[in-house]
Design an enzyme around this catalytic site. Structure first.
Site, short mmCIF file in Angstrom:
data_model
loop_
_atom_site.label_atom_id
_atom_site.label_comp_id
_atom_site.label_asym_id
_atom_site.label_seq_id
_atom_site.Cartn_x
_atom_site.Cartn_y
_atom_site.Cartn_z
N PRO A 11 0.79 -1.22 0.00
CG PRO A 11 -0.14 -1.12 2.12
CD PRO A 11 0.52 -2.06 1.17
CG ASN A 12 -0.17 4.27 1.38
OD1 ASN A 12 -1.17 4.80 0.91
ND2 ASN A 12 -0.17 3.69 2.55
NE ARG A 19 3.82 6.65 1.66
CZ ARG A 19 4.21 5.42 2.00
NH1 ARG A 19 4.83 4.65 1.14
NH2 ARG A 19 3.96 4.95 3.18
CE1 TYR A 24 8.92 5.03 2.89
CE2 TYR A 24 7.37 6.87 2.97
CZ TYR A 24 7.85 5.69 3.50
OH TYR A 24 7.28 5.16 4.63
CG ASN A 74 8.47 -1.87 0.32
OD1 ASN A 74 7.89 -2.02 1.40
ND2 ASN A 74 9.03 -0.72 -0.04
CB ALA A 77 1.59 0.01 6.52
CD GLU A 98 10.89 -7.60 5.60
OE1 GLU A 98 11.18 -8.77 6.02
OE2 GLU A 98 10.48 -6.71 6.35
CG HIS A 100 11.25 -2.29 4.73
ND1 HIS A 100 9.89 -2.29 4.57
CD2 HIS A 100 11.57 -3.47 5.30
CE1 HIS A 100 9.40 -3.41 5.05
NE2 HIS A 100 10.40 -4.15 5.50
NE ARG A 107 9.94 6.10 8.70
CZ ARG A 107 9.03 5.89 7.73
NH1 ARG A 107 9.23 4.96 6.80
NH2 ARG A 107 7.93 6.61 7.71
C1 DQA Z 1 8.26 1.02 3.89
C2 DQA Z 1 8.31 1.20 5.42
C3 DQA Z 1 6.95 0.95 6.04
O1 DQA Z 1 7.03 1.12 7.45
C4 DQA Z 1 5.94 1.92 5.49
O2 DQA Z 1 4.67 1.65 6.02
C5 DQA Z 1 5.90 1.94 4.00
C6 DQA Z 1 7.16 1.86 3.26
C7 DQA Z 1 9.58 1.40 3.21
O3 DQA Z 1 9.75 1.06 2.04
O4 DQA Z 1 10.43 2.06 3.82
O5 DQA Z 1 4.86 2.10 3.38
O6 DQA Z 1 8.02 -0.36 3.63
#
Ligand code: DQA
Length: 146
Positions: A11-12, A19, A24, A74, A77, A98, A100, A107
């Site tokens: 998501p997002n 964003r 990011y 990735n 959340a 995985e 990020h 964080r």
């Molecule tokens: C994320 C880190 C997560 O905590 C966050 O909710 C994201 C992006 C990252 O790529 O740093 O949406 O996965």
């Protein structure tokens, strides 16, 4: 048939580049795909997918059982909440990395725990979108046996 790596985004991440660029970065998912493709060895392909929906990500992980030589994920959340995504990955036999973009450990404390890390063969955090390139390179190397 080329071996295919699934690059799954939660998501997002469709908003990558727009964003919170201070966290990011300014590059988009299209940039991620372009960079990852540039390093692919002969005989290895990738499918970059993004969804804001947990069930869709789970369906793609199920599809990967027959269609993917490895998964880069990735989960956004869902990393911190989704036992269902962990269960789906546990039903997948190939390598899982995985990724990020941000360093989740620097964080909020709710980002410090990952369900997906219980399954992942590797975890990359804080390298920006270069983390995807490193993950794809690693899986492509495993697939190509180099
Ligand atoms: C994320 C880190 C997560 O905590 C966050 O909710 C994201 C992006 C990252 O790529 O740093 O949406 O996965």
């Amino acid at each position: 048939m080329p071996a295919t790596i699934f690059v799954l985004n939660g998501p997002n991440l469709n908003l990558l580049g727009k964003r919170q660029p201070e966290i990011y970065g300014a590059e988009t998912l299209e940039d991620v795909e372009r960079r990852c493709r540039a390093g692919l060895p002969e005989g290895v392909d990738l499918r970059l997918l993004q969804s804001n929906h947990e069930g869709q990500l789970i369906d793609w992980i199920h599809e990967a059982r027959d269609a993917a030589a490895g998964i880069v994920i990735n989960p956004g959340a869902f990393t911190h909440t989704s036992i269902a995504i962990l269960d789906a990955l546990n039903a997948y036999d190939g390598p899982v990395i995985e990724v990020h973009i941000s360093n989740v450990h620097k964080r909020e404390s709710f980002r410090h725990h990952s369900y997906v890390s219980l399954r992942a063969d590797g975890v990359i955090a804080g390298l920006g979108i270069e983390g995807y390139e490193a993950a794809v390179r690693r899986i492509a190397g495993l697939v190509a046996g180099t």
